[in-house]
Write an enzyme that holds these catalytic residues in place. Sequence first.
Site, PDB file in Angstrom:
ATOM      1  N   GLU A 114       0.851  -1.186   0.000  1.00 51.24           N
ATOM      2  CA  GLU A 114       0.000   0.000   0.000  1.00 51.24           C
ATOM      3  C   GLU A 114       0.890   1.241   0.000  1.00 51.24           C
ATOM      4  O   GLU A 114       1.752   1.377   0.882  1.00 51.24           O
ATOM      5  CB  GLU A 114      -0.904  -0.014   1.240  1.00 51.24           C
ATOM      6  CG  GLU A 114      -1.901  -1.162   1.216  1.00 51.24           C
ATOM      7  CD  GLU A 114      -2.384  -1.584   2.602  1.00 51.24           C
ATOM      8  OE1 GLU A 114      -2.109  -0.873   3.588  1.00 51.24           O
ATOM      9  OE2 GLU A 114      -3.019  -2.649   2.708  1.00 51.24           O
ATOM     10  N   LEU A 126      -5.942  -1.936  -1.056  1.00 51.88           N
ATOM     11  CA  LEU A 126      -5.778  -1.890   0.397  1.00 51.88           C
ATOM     12  C   LEU A 126      -6.276  -3.204   1.014  1.00 51.88           C
ATOM     13  O   LEU A 126      -7.416  -3.289   1.471  1.00 51.88           O
ATOM     14  CB  LEU A 126      -6.576  -0.702   0.946  1.00 51.88           C
ATOM     15  CG  LEU A 126      -6.175  -0.074   2.270  1.00 51.88           C
ATOM     16  CD1 LEU A 126      -7.053   1.108   2.592  1.00 51.88           C
ATOM     17  CD2 LEU A 126      -6.121  -1.037   3.422  1.00 51.88           C
ATOM     18  N   GLU A 137      -4.323  -6.546   3.050  1.00 53.83           N
ATOM     19  CA  GLU A 137      -3.094  -7.252   3.409  1.00 53.83           C
ATOM     20  C   GLU A 137      -3.158  -8.730   3.060  1.00 53.83           C
ATOM     21  O   GLU A 137      -2.161  -9.328   2.646  1.00 53.83           O
ATOM     22  CB  GLU A 137      -2.791  -7.065   4.900  1.00 53.83           C
ATOM     23  CG  GLU A 137      -2.336  -5.659   5.273  1.00 53.83           C
ATOM     24  CD  GLU A 137      -3.452  -4.639   5.305  1.00 53.83           C
ATOM     25  OE1 GLU A 137      -4.639  -5.043   5.246  1.00 53.83           O
ATOM     26  OE2 GLU A 137      -3.148  -3.431   5.366  1.00 53.83           O
ATOM     27  N   GLN A 189       2.115  -1.888   5.998  1.00 62.31           N
ATOM     28  CA  GLN A 189       2.386  -0.484   6.318  1.00 62.31           C
ATOM     29  C   GLN A 189       2.793  -0.257   7.770  1.00 62.31           C
ATOM     30  O   GLN A 189       3.685   0.528   8.055  1.00 62.31           O
ATOM     31  CB  GLN A 189       1.171   0.356   5.952  1.00 62.31           C
ATOM     32  CG  GLN A 189       1.491   1.803   5.722  1.00 62.31           C
ATOM     33  CD  GLN A 189       0.385   2.505   4.968  1.00 62.31           C
ATOM     34  OE1 GLN A 189      -0.632   2.889   5.542  1.00 62.31           O
ATOM     35  NE2 GLN A 189       0.545   2.670   3.672  1.00 62.31           N
ATOM     36  N   PHE A 190       2.136  -0.956   8.693  1.00 57.41           N
ATOM     37  CA  PHE A 190       2.481  -0.878  10.115  1.00 57.41           C
ATOM     38  C   PHE A 190       2.256  -2.255  10.742  1.00 57.41           C
ATOM     39  O   PHE A 190       1.373  -3.013  10.313  1.00 57.41           O
ATOM     40  CB  PHE A 190       1.590   0.129  10.853  1.00 57.41           C
ATOM     41  CG  PHE A 190       1.977   1.568  10.627  1.00 57.41           C
ATOM     42  CD1 PHE A 190       2.896   2.202  11.457  1.00 57.41           C
ATOM     43  CD2 PHE A 190       1.429   2.286   9.580  1.00 57.41           C
ATOM     44  CE1 PHE A 190       3.250   3.527  11.252  1.00 57.41           C
ATOM     45  CE2 PHE A 190       1.780   3.612   9.366  1.00 57.41           C
ATOM     46  CZ  PHE A 190       2.686   4.237  10.202  1.00 57.41           C
ATOM     47  N   ASP A 191       3.018  -2.502  11.818  1.00 53.26           N
ATOM     48  CA  ASP A 191       2.930  -3.763  12.558  1.00 53.26           C
ATOM     49  C   ASP A 191       1.502  -4.252  12.803  1.00 53.26           C
ATOM     50  O   ASP A 191       1.170  -5.401  12.556  1.00 53.26           O
ATOM     51  CB  ASP A 191       3.657  -3.618  13.902  1.00 53.26           C
ATOM     52  CG  ASP A 191       3.516  -2.216  14.482  1.00 53.26           C
ATOM     53  OD1 ASP A 191       2.390  -1.825  14.817  1.00 53.26           O
ATOM     54  OD2 ASP A 191       4.545  -1.506  14.576  1.00 53.26           O
ATOM     55  N   GLY A 192       0.654  -3.346  13.286  1.00 54.00           N
ATOM     56  CA  GLY A 192      -0.692  -3.750  13.684  1.00 54.00           C
ATOM     57  C   GLY A 192      -1.594  -4.115  12.518  1.00 54.00           C
ATOM     58  O   GLY A 192      -2.716  -4.594  12.725  1.00 54.00           O
ATOM     59  N   PHE A 193      -1.122  -3.905  11.284  1.00 53.76           N
ATOM     60  CA  PHE A 193      -1.964  -4.181  10.124  1.00 53.76           C
ATOM     61  C   PHE A 193      -1.561  -5.454   9.399  1.00 53.76           C
ATOM     62  O   PHE A 193      -2.031  -5.730   8.284  1.00 53.76           O
ATOM     63  CB  PHE A 193      -1.968  -2.991   9.161  1.00 53.76           C
ATOM     64  CG  PHE A 193      -2.399  -1.719   9.826  1.00 53.76           C
ATOM     65  CD1 PHE A 193      -3.437  -1.730  10.756  1.00 53.76           C
ATOM     66  CD2 PHE A 193      -1.769  -0.519   9.570  1.00 53.76           C
ATOM     67  CE1 PHE A 193      -3.836  -0.563  11.402  1.00 53.76           C
ATOM     68  CE2 PHE A 193      -2.159   0.653  10.213  1.00 53.76           C
ATOM     69  CZ  PHE A 193      -3.195   0.632  11.131  1.00 53.76           C
ATOM     70  N   HIS A 204       0.019   1.108  15.695  1.00 51.19           N
ATOM     71  CA  HIS A 204       1.186   1.609  14.952  1.00 51.19           C
ATOM     72  C   HIS A 204       2.478   1.464  15.762  1.00 51.19           C
ATOM     73  O   HIS A 204       3.486   2.067  15.415  1.00 51.19           O
ATOM     74  CB  HIS A 204       0.995   3.083  14.587  1.00 51.19           C
ATOM     75  CG  HIS A 204      -0.098   3.355  13.608  1.00 51.19           C
ATOM     76  ND1 HIS A 204      -1.427   3.199  13.921  1.00 51.19           N
ATOM     77  CD2 HIS A 204      -0.068   3.769  12.309  1.00 51.19           C
ATOM     78  CE1 HIS A 204      -2.163   3.523  12.860  1.00 51.19           C
ATOM     79  NE2 HIS A 204      -1.362   3.864  11.874  1.00 51.19           N
TER      80      HIS A 204
END
Lengths: 359, 326
Positions: B31, B60, B62, B84-88, B131
Amino acid sequence: MTTGTVQFLNHEGELTSHPDHEAEISPDGLRKLYHDMAWSRRMDAEAVTLQRQGELGLWPSLLGQEAAQIGAGHALGAADYVFPSYRDHGIALCRGVDPLDLLRMFRGVTNGGWDPAEKNFHLYTLVIGSQVLHATGYAMGLAKDGSPGAVLTCFGDGATSQGDVSEAFNFAAVYHAPIVFFCQNNQWAISEANERQTRVPLHQRADGFGFPGVRVDGNDVLACLAVTKWALERARSGEGPTLIEAFTYRMGAHTTSDDPLRYRDGEEVAYWNLRDPLARLRTLLEARGWADGAYFDTVAAQCEERAVDLRARLRATPDPDPGDIFAHVHADGHALVDEERARFAAYQATFADAAGRGE
Amino acid sequence: MTVQKLPMVKAINESLRRALASDPKVLVMGEDVGRLGGVFRVTDGLQKEFGDERVLDTPLAESGIVGTAIGLALRGYRPVVEIQFDGFVFPAYDQIVTQLAKMRARSLGKVSLPVVIRIPYGGGIGAVEHHSESPEALFAHVAGLKVVTPSNARDAYWMMQQAVRGDDPVIFFEPKRRYWDKDEVDPGATPLPLHRAAVARPGEDLTLAAYGPMVKVCLDAARAAAEEGRSLEVLDLRSLSPLDFDCVQTSVEKTRRLVTVHEAPVFFGAGAEIAARVTERSFYHLEAPVLRVGGYHSPYPPSRLEDTYLPDLDRVLDAVDRALAY
Ligand SMILES: Cc1ncc(C[n+]2csc(CCOP(=O)(O)OP(=O)(O)O)c2C)c(N)n1
Ligand SMILES: [Mg+2]
């Protein structure tokens, strides 16, 4: 089936009509809509400023989406329940959420901020698309209970790419859930334009799942209000889900961390600036003589006053207590959390002792 | 390119550029990785240079990103995907755990999936929820995956080269709060084996084992301890799966004391695994129990509390004191 984009107020501020829907037009109602749009914009601008000044960690601006949000917000009845995304500040205000609570979340004071059941407005969800399934389940529950309300859930154009959102559409269709899927297509998902997410207009997705999909001019508050009202009424009367695609534009950056100059051109932004949702409503109000300069000055002054108050209250917001780290982790307690909490408190106390000795 | 002082974002960027240039099968996907160059600018300029057939701005989704990367790998490509970020990463967790990790064994070794999943991770940047997390243990627990994390720009450069070159799936955790720290990067240097730990600072009295963002904290702690006459050895583990237990063993049998440090919760974390192995391998060398410094068994707190939540120099030295007191 609705044909074409539903619009009642074009960007020049002229009233138009649509064969399948009807707008409610009263001077009072329009002034109220204008007021709420103006306040949501002013509140949002204040938040952006506060972020720039270091008072907030981040802020996702709603600039450009006021008509979509205030229109949908005004369509809601008291018994309806909203599952928002993270940019839905206008709907939050319509539901009576204190804007300070929105700001506290983006200040990093809390991950939530309000009691969802008290406002019939769920917490913001940052994981794209997740809330659309929660909303569907909640709607299934409303139906089981024979409750009079319906659910409205908000998500973006980017979110429609997530499996969760398609799964929610299907569950809602299969269970005939009383839900309105309110997609604010602001044409951008951070740096990715619509064509990276979809090859067909988003409202058409509904066809394949077996419920109606309608595109509305998302910068026309009258269209957003009328179509959302219609869709909520359908849901409440047992006719199942509806997808509304409010076609709008993200006039600002994705968030305060973003620099849109890297990926979109000024001409596009200029084109949409001419389609500003507030400007067209103001033009209409003035042209019909339903509001004059004094009215707009009063609204601006009221908004200013509330912004000043909001700023003061935010600045006075204390940091959370460090012990909050361990609060609310489980409903029925957890031995490890208790043990860590006690050890944490003892460790923190060593600093207090050391500071005490130093004095 | 000669030796240069680069921040980690730029080191990874250069490493990806080299991978794309040297192997036409390498793809970069995710993304906002193309036109924007990633929210952290790690992929800045790559789409411009290699085109949108090689550097893909994906929808968008994952699960979609990792699932299609698996298909592309089956077709002979070597996708480097960004979460894009760990939590995603969790929408992709199913694809990673049930497919990416297991397809090789399922196919009796006939199928290789050379997919690299880059994940900016960890806290300390004042971000909103999801994040700032450190989910590495959730991946290290899964057989079939390799899990690595550089602590500095120099290692990030060559570790990415090795990760892309290897034929196994690699979860490449990038410590986002060290993204802007600079280090000497030498593209000409022969890369080390990907899963080798390093002694980041030699010492005699106690070993601090850390990785990713916590290596710097441990080095700072070791410097502070040195002023009080204590000599701490700092290990940069660099890889969690496989983990270089030989390096840990050698160090611990010298210093006889071990403290593990990570941002992730200690409960069922990397430190727990290291402590157990060290007990098995070096029981009679230990003068103290292995102590763990790390996150609590709580959700990552709102950012105004993260300084209290995250292990810092004081927490590390507190554990050092306790270990030395035995
Ligand atoms: C699962 C997940 N992946 C990635 C992100 C990072 N992210 C935050 S907002 C965003 C774009 C969202 O676009 P859209 O759905 O159109 O909503 P908008 O921001 O335009 O309101 C992305 C990729 C996220 N929050 N969650
Ligand atoms: Mg969008």
